[in-house]
Motif scaffolding. Structure first.
Motif, PDB file in Angstrom:
ATOM      1  N   ALA A  36       0.828  -1.210   0.000  1.00 49.13           N
ATOM      2  CA  ALA A  36       0.000   0.000   0.000  1.00 49.13           C
ATOM      3  C   ALA A  36       0.861   1.259   0.000  1.00 49.13           C
ATOM      4  CB  ALA A  36      -0.927  -0.003   1.206  1.00 49.13           C
ATOM      5  N   GLN A  37       1.949   1.241   0.757  1.00 46.44           N
ATOM      6  CA  GLN A  37       2.838   2.405   0.787  1.00 46.44           C
ATOM      7  C   GLN A  37       3.479   2.631  -0.585  1.00 46.44           C
ATOM      8  OE1 GLN A  37       5.447   1.384   4.035  1.00 46.44           O
ATOM      9  NE2 GLN A  37       4.172   2.452   5.529  1.00 46.44           N
ATOM     10  N   LEU A  38       3.900   1.553  -1.217  1.00 45.56           N
ATOM     11  CA  LEU A  38       4.528   1.680  -2.533  1.00 45.56           C
ATOM     12  C   LEU A  38       3.513   2.080  -3.599  1.00 45.56           C
ATOM     13  CD1 LEU A  38       6.921  -1.375  -2.340  1.00 45.56           C
ATOM     14  CD2 LEU A  38       7.556   1.037  -2.222  1.00 45.56           C
ATOM     15  N   ASP A  39       2.294   1.538  -3.493  1.00 48.34           N
ATOM     16  CA  ASP A  39       1.242   1.918  -4.440  1.00 48.34           C
ATOM     17  C   ASP A  39       0.941   3.411  -4.338  1.00 48.34           C
ATOM     18  OD1 ASP A  39       0.886  -0.542  -5.613  1.00 48.34           O
ATOM     19  OD2 ASP A  39      -0.818  -1.110  -4.349  1.00 48.34           O
ATOM     20  N   SER A  40       0.906   3.922  -3.105  1.00 52.43           N
ATOM     21  CA  SER A  40       0.583   5.339  -2.933  1.00 52.43           C
ATOM     22  C   SER A  40       1.711   6.234  -3.438  1.00 52.43           C
ATOM     23  CB  SER A  40       0.284   5.650  -1.468  1.00 52.43           C
ATOM     24  OG  SER A  40       1.446   5.485  -0.683  1.00 52.43           O
ATOM     25  N   ALA A  41       2.928   5.686  -3.494  1.00 53.41           N
ATOM     26  CA  ALA A  41       4.063   6.460  -4.009  1.00 53.41           C
ATOM     27  C   ALA A  41       4.297   6.161  -5.495  1.00 53.41           C
ATOM     28  CB  ALA A  41       5.318   6.127  -3.214  1.00 53.41           C
ATOM     29  N   PHE A  42       3.425   5.384  -6.080  1.00 61.64           N
ATOM     30  CA  PHE A  42       3.487   5.012  -7.500  1.00 61.64           C
ATOM     31  C   PHE A  42       4.798   4.305  -7.864  1.00 61.64           C
ATOM     32  CE2 PHE A  42       0.634   8.686  -7.262  1.00 61.64           C
ATOM     33  CZ  PHE A  42      -0.526   8.094  -7.735  1.00 61.64           C
ATOM     34  N   ILE A  43       5.270   3.438  -6.971  1.00 62.82           N
ATOM     35  CA  ILE A  43       6.469   2.639  -7.235  1.00 62.82           C
ATOM     36  C   ILE A  43       5.985   1.243  -7.632  1.00 62.82           C
ATOM     37  CG2 ILE A  43       8.665   1.788  -6.323  1.00 62.82           C
ATOM     38  CD1 ILE A  43       8.525   4.098  -4.279  1.00 62.82           C
ATOM     39  N   HIS A  44       5.652   1.106  -8.892  1.00 59.95           N
ATOM     40  CA  HIS A  44       4.953  -0.075  -9.398  1.00 59.95           C
ATOM     41  C   HIS A  44       5.777  -1.363  -9.301  1.00 59.95           C
ATOM     42  CE1 HIS A  44       2.141  -2.455 -11.667  1.00 59.95           C
ATOM     43  NE2 HIS A  44       3.116  -2.805 -12.502  1.00 59.95           N
ATOM     44  N   ASP A  45       7.037  -1.325  -9.667  1.00 63.00           N
ATOM     45  CA  ASP A  45       7.841  -2.555  -9.711  1.00 63.00           C
ATOM     46  C   ASP A  45       7.989  -3.190  -8.330  1.00 63.00           C
ATOM     47  OD1 ASP A  45       8.141  -2.263 -12.416  1.00 63.00           O
ATOM     48  OD2 ASP A  45      10.101  -1.265 -12.274  1.00 63.00           O
ATOM     49  N   GLU A  46       8.278  -2.380  -7.315  1.00 67.04           N
ATOM     50  CA  GLU A  46       8.432  -2.918  -5.964  1.00 67.04           C
ATOM     51  C   GLU A  46       7.077  -3.362  -5.398  1.00 67.04           C
ATOM     52  OE1 GLU A  46      10.993  -0.799  -3.193  1.00 67.04           O
ATOM     53  OE2 GLU A  46      11.833   0.272  -4.902  1.00 67.04           O
ATOM     54  N   ALA A  47       6.018  -2.624  -5.717  1.00 67.73           N
ATOM     55  CA  ALA A  47       4.683  -3.006  -5.264  1.00 67.73           C
ATOM     56  C   ALA A  47       4.291  -4.343  -5.855  1.00 67.73           C
ATOM     57  CB  ALA A  47       3.665  -1.932  -5.631  1.00 67.73           C
ATOM     58  N   THR A  48       4.639  -4.565  -7.096  1.00 68.66           N
ATOM     59  CA  THR A  48       4.348  -5.843  -7.752  1.00 68.66           C
ATOM     60  C   THR A  48       5.094  -6.972  -7.062  1.00 68.66           C
ATOM     61  OG1 THR A  48       4.006  -4.710  -9.847  1.00 68.66           O
ATOM     62  CG2 THR A  48       4.405  -7.074  -9.961  1.00 68.66           C
ATOM     63  N   SER A  49       6.306  -6.697  -6.613  1.00 66.60           N
ATOM     64  CA  SER A  49       7.089  -7.694  -5.886  1.00 66.60           C
ATOM     65  C   SER A  49       6.362  -8.133  -4.608  1.00 66.60           C
ATOM     66  CB  SER A  49       8.467  -7.124  -5.540  1.00 66.60           C
ATOM     67  OG  SER A  49       9.152  -7.994  -4.695  1.00 66.60           O
ATOM     68  N   TYR A  50       5.829  -7.166  -3.865  1.00 64.65           N
ATOM     69  CA  TYR A  50       5.077  -7.504  -2.649  1.00 64.65           C
ATOM     70  C   TYR A  50       3.786  -8.246  -2.989  1.00 64.65           C
ATOM     71  CZ  TYR A  50       8.144  -5.024   0.520  1.00 64.65           C
ATOM     72  OH  TYR A  50       9.214  -4.629   1.266  1.00 64.65           O
ATOM     73  N   TYR A  51       3.166  -7.870  -4.076  1.00 68.02           N
ATOM     74  CA  TYR A  51       1.961  -8.571  -4.525  1.00 68.02           C
ATOM     75  C   TYR A  51       2.294 -10.039  -4.790  1.00 68.02           C
ATOM     76  CZ  TYR A  51      -1.910 -10.056  -7.481  1.00 68.02           C
ATOM     77  OH  TYR A  51      -2.964 -10.755  -8.018  1.00 68.02           O
ATOM     78  N   ASN A  52       3.403 -10.284  -5.461  1.00 66.21           N
ATOM     79  CA  ASN A  52       3.819 -11.659  -5.756  1.00 66.21           C
ATOM     80  C   ASN A  52       4.181 -12.423  -4.479  1.00 66.21           C
ATOM     81  OD1 ASN A  52       3.429 -11.280  -8.502  1.00 66.21           O
ATOM     82  ND2 ASN A  52       5.550 -10.630  -8.856  1.00 66.21           N
ATOM     83  N   GLU A  53       4.800 -11.744  -3.528  1.00 65.53           N
ATOM     84  CA  GLU A  53       5.125 -12.373  -2.240  1.00 65.53           C
ATOM     85  C   GLU A  53       3.846 -12.783  -1.510  1.00 65.53           C
ATOM     86  OE1 GLU A  53       8.054 -13.190  -0.810  1.00 65.53           O
ATOM     87  OE2 GLU A  53       9.183 -12.487  -2.536  1.00 65.53           O
ATOM     88  N   LYS A  54       2.842 -11.900  -1.553  1.00 67.52           N
ATOM     89  CA  LYS A  54       1.547 -12.221  -0.928  1.00 67.52           C
ATOM     90  C   LYS A  54       0.926 -13.453  -1.575  1.00 67.52           C
ATOM     91  CE  LYS A  54      -1.382  -9.028  -1.213  1.00 67.52           C
ATOM     92  NZ  LYS A  54      -2.202  -7.884  -1.444  1.00 67.52           N
ATOM     93  N   LYS A  55       0.914 -13.477  -2.891  1.00 74.63           N
ATOM     94  CA  LYS A  55       0.330 -14.615  -3.618  1.00 74.63           C
ATOM     95  C   LYS A  55       1.084 -15.906  -3.296  1.00 74.63           C
ATOM     96  CE  LYS A  55      -3.090 -12.762  -5.544  1.00 74.63           C
ATOM     97  NZ  LYS A  55      -4.393 -13.076  -4.970  1.00 74.63           N
TER      98      LYS A  55
END
Length: 169
Positions: free
Chosen positions: A73-92
């Motif tokens: 959520a913090q990365l999404d709000s800062a529009f840091i897409h690549d790192e946010a995607t990494s956390y999304y993949n970790e969650k999955k």
């Protein structure tokens, strides 16, 4: 040898009976828990308890999952897409590896309170662990303009049926 088997049987029986908390004990513990947490000026009137069901763990309740959600959520709000995607993949990945397990017993309790602001109907979900500890979650309250209608037996039965269906979902 025979005496040893008898002793082992009685010890096993005793331990099993200590671990199994009865429905009445759980209801009494919840009632005591609620009364202890209310302000002195409020009154408590139990209305209904649901059936008791198994409480199963959820991946969303794990500390690691919650950390991933917060970081994403913090990365999404800062529009840091690549790192946010990494956390999304970790969650999955965590979701796919997670194995649900029994964490205790789940019960829903409905009760009326005469509060400083009027009468309210509270519906709370409780998880009772094997050690007898109570964890409250999903507390809901509704202002009741006519509490006497909730005290009627037909309404109590309907509310109990509703709670029984809700706890097994």
């Amino acid at each position: 040898m025979k005496a040893f088997i008898h002793i082992l049987f009685f010890v096993s029986f005793f331990l099993c009976s200590c671990c199994n908390t009865s429905e009445r004990e759980i209801e009494r513990a919840i009632s005591n828990f609620v009364q202890a947490s209310l302000p002195e000026t409020w009154t408590y009137e139990p209305i209904a308890y649901s059936v008791i069901d198994s409480a199963i763990s959820k991946v969303e309740d794990t500390k690691q999952y919650q950390e991933y959600v917060k970081a994403q959520a913090q990365l999404d709000s800062a529009f840091i897409h690549d790192e946010a995607t990494s956390y999304y993949n970790e969650k999955k990945d965590l979701e796919s590896k997670f194995t649900p397990h029994c964490i205790g017993k789940k019960i829903i309790h409905a009760y009326l309170c005469s509060t400083d602001f009027g009468d309210s109907l509270f519906i709370n979900t409780y998880i009772v662990g094997a050690d007898g500890d109570i964890t409250k979650s999903n507390a809901t309250s509704v202002y009741v303009s006519s509490p006497d209608s909730i005290r009627m037996e037909s309404t109590k039965k309907q509310l109990k049926q509703f709670l029984d269906e809700a706890v097994t979902l």
